[in-house]
Design a protein around this motif. Sequence first.
Motif, PDB file in Angstrom:
ATOM      1  N   UNK A 185     -44.648  44.748  41.408  1.00  0.00           N
ATOM      2  CA  UNK A 185     -45.296  44.738  42.724  1.00  0.00           C
ATOM      3  C   UNK A 185     -45.245  43.345  43.344  1.00  0.00           C
ATOM      4  N   UNK A 186     -45.319  42.300  42.512  1.00  0.00           N
ATOM      5  CA  UNK A 186     -45.274  40.926  43.025  1.00  0.00           C
ATOM      6  C   UNK A 186     -43.848  40.466  43.328  1.00  0.00           C
ATOM      7  N   UNK A 187     -42.850  41.178  42.807  1.00  0.00           N
ATOM      8  CA  UNK A 187     -41.460  40.751  42.960  1.00  0.00           C
ATOM      9  C   UNK A 187     -41.021  40.631  44.426  1.00  0.00           C
ATOM     10  N   UNK A 188     -41.317  41.601  45.318  1.00  0.00           N
ATOM     11  CA  UNK A 188     -40.871  41.435  46.712  1.00  0.00           C
ATOM     12  C   UNK A 188     -41.459  40.207  47.390  1.00  0.00           C
ATOM     13  N   UNK A 189     -42.712  39.847  47.057  1.00  0.00           N
ATOM     14  CA  UNK A 189     -43.308  38.643  47.640  1.00  0.00           C
ATOM     15  C   UNK A 189     -42.549  37.396  47.162  1.00  0.00           C
ATOM     16  N   UNK A 190     -42.196  37.385  45.872  1.00  0.00           N
ATOM     17  CA  UNK A 190     -41.451  36.244  45.338  1.00  0.00           C
ATOM     18  C   UNK A 190     -40.095  36.115  46.022  1.00  0.00           C
ATOM     19  N   UNK A 191     -39.383  37.247  46.193  1.00  0.00           N
ATOM     20  CA  UNK A 191     -38.071  37.204  46.838  1.00  0.00           C
ATOM     21  C   UNK A 191     -38.192  36.736  48.286  1.00  0.00           C
ATOM     22  N   UNK A 192     -39.190  37.265  48.997  1.00  0.00           N
ATOM     23  CA  UNK A 192     -39.358  36.900  50.411  1.00  0.00           C
ATOM     24  C   UNK A 192     -39.691  35.411  50.563  1.00  0.00           C
ATOM     25  N   UNK A 193     -40.690  34.945  49.815  1.00  0.00           N
ATOM     26  CA  UNK A 193     -41.128  33.551  49.962  1.00  0.00           C
ATOM     27  C   UNK A 193     -40.035  32.575  49.544  1.00  0.00           C
ATOM     28  N   UNK A 194     -39.314  32.907  48.480  1.00  0.00           N
ATOM     29  CA  UNK A 194     -38.228  32.041  48.044  1.00  0.00           C
ATOM     30  C   UNK A 194     -37.124  31.992  49.092  1.00  0.00           C
ATOM     31  N   UNK A 195     -36.825  33.165  49.695  1.00  0.00           N
ATOM     32  CA  UNK A 195     -35.806  33.197  50.742  1.00  0.00           C
ATOM     33  C   UNK A 195     -36.201  32.360  51.947  1.00  0.00           C
ATOM     34  N   UNK A 196     -37.463  32.498  52.379  1.00  0.00           N
ATOM     35  CA  UNK A 196     -37.918  31.708  53.530  1.00  0.00           C
ATOM     36  C   UNK A 196     -37.925  30.217  53.209  1.00  0.00           C
ATOM     37  N   UNK A 197     -38.252  29.873  51.985  1.00  0.00           N
ATOM     38  CA  UNK A 197     -38.265  28.463  51.607  1.00  0.00           C
ATOM     39  C   UNK A 197     -36.849  27.865  51.624  1.00  0.00           C
ATOM     40  N   UNK A 198     -35.853  28.674  51.264  1.00  0.00           N
ATOM     41  CA  UNK A 198     -34.472  28.187  51.220  1.00  0.00           C
ATOM     42  C   UNK A 198     -33.759  28.340  52.564  1.00  0.00           C
ATOM     43  N   UNK A 199     -34.432  28.909  53.562  1.00  0.00           N
ATOM     44  CA  UNK A 199     -33.831  29.030  54.887  1.00  0.00           C
ATOM     45  C   UNK A 199     -32.919  30.220  55.065  1.00  0.00           C
TER      46      UNK A 199
END
Length: 571
Positions: free
Chosen positions: A225-239
Amino acid sequence: MDTVETVLLVLLFGALTGIAARYLRAIPLPLIQIALGAALSWPQQGLHIAFDPELFLALFIPPLLFADGWRIPKREFFALAGPILRLALGLVLFTVLGLGYLVHWIIPDIPLSVAFALAAVVSPTDAVAVSAITRNLGMPARSMLVLEGESLLNDASGLVALKFAVAATLTGVFSWGEVAREFLWVAAGGLGLGALVGWGFAATRDAVTRRVGDVAATQMVLLLVLLPFAAYLLGERLGVSGILAAVAAGFTTNFADLRRSEFIAERMQTEGTWTVVESAFNGAVFLLLGLQLPSIVGSTLIEAAGRWWVPAAQVVAISAALLGLRWLWLTLGVKRSLHRAHERGHIAERPTSLLTLAQTLAGIRGAVTLAGALSIPLQMPGGAPFPGRDLLVFLATGTILFTLIVGSIGLPLVLRRLPPAGEPVFVREERSARLAACRAAIAHLALAPKARHASTDANWLSQHQEAVGRLTQDYRKRIDLLEEPADSATPEAQAESAEAVRQRRQRYLVEMELRLEALHVERNVLYAERQAQRINDQSLRALVAELDLSEVSLRKRLVVARRTASTTSVH
């Protein structure tokens, strides 16, 4: 109001509206939730929330898109990649250019770059809204898959277009080459990062569960359940695109799940958890949209100085043009691709003008459009207000409402006029898979006992054969339910065989219903035993859990039996 209190209230009202929708079946649930949100915030002392687009996108959108990416049939998605990409990429560009110039012509006071920003905001369809409106209306399965695939991928192209339209307004500089490079980085980077995150989670999960088995099922579901948040936040952090990263993580995780057939507890908990998450977050998205309506509408009407019909007419004109451009692109840019998919057997339904109209009306905008509009900056670099921002937000919100209402009213009317599609391909495939599974089980039971057990005791062999006979009979009944009459038989024999099949299926249906009734009786007796203090709570939970699993299995078999019986009666 505190953020935590706001989130809890929104989730509460989302659950309540879900219950209310059971009694108001004529009104789609998203419209009920938007109306309730507007009613809650309309009074002076109502529920007013400061809508933070970044927080909204990070909190509510990733799990919903991850779940859609996880659930969407991958075989059909890749088979229909052509029309999906034409809609997700080509239609967005076509809409931004066509609608941008039209908006600038309708409202000359808005600069062309701002008009392009509005067109970019409303260009992507919303995966949550499309699924919520069209899911139970009878849209042909493969056409529905094309719509879902489009709405999963077009957010990135729309948001990239918005970013450059806003940058052009702020700086006065625009470069097509820079747009192309940025889009490739954002889209490809988001998909690659999401796939990498999903693969990393799957590899770690496999390494852990190989050691501990299904004992860690609850913890693995929580991490999932936490995986999509991790993918989204990491993507936004990397631009790169966090939205596409969440979608790709869902895709990759689903592929990894295909190798985990033995983890029953984890699988059941995952299905239940995602059902709750999707229901809660879907409701929250539309309620939050409704909560913003009074302030957006009120500020625009005040600026209109009593001429409320002017912005309302602009909303209608822009929304109608948006749907018109969608219809034009579907007719000219996608229909041939859909015809080729139909000839290859990837789509059962032949593309027709009526189906194109249904796909046009299904181009519903949702909360991502509102979040994109509200993310536009308030001021220019020199401190001047961003030109036309309030009107842009109002028009985007009006477009959301217009497409939701038109889709809710028009889609059922159009879909009723579509010719019956017959038995879906997946139903035939499902029946064949069930037949293969039943036959394999019978073949396994028919093996010599010595091949599976070292004992040669006569008493054990007798009991074994008796048990094999009962199980084989049960599998034989299921095969009789699923098998069709032989096509090579004469018409008379075929009709007689079809009638015999129908009778067998009817008997099996009655038997399943009786077994279900018997399970209910067993469960009631167990609760009565607990109330009479003859068993304790632990025993009650264990015994009821067994009955619940049996009932889930029976209900699924009953659904198949009813569907198969109805198919036979139609033929």
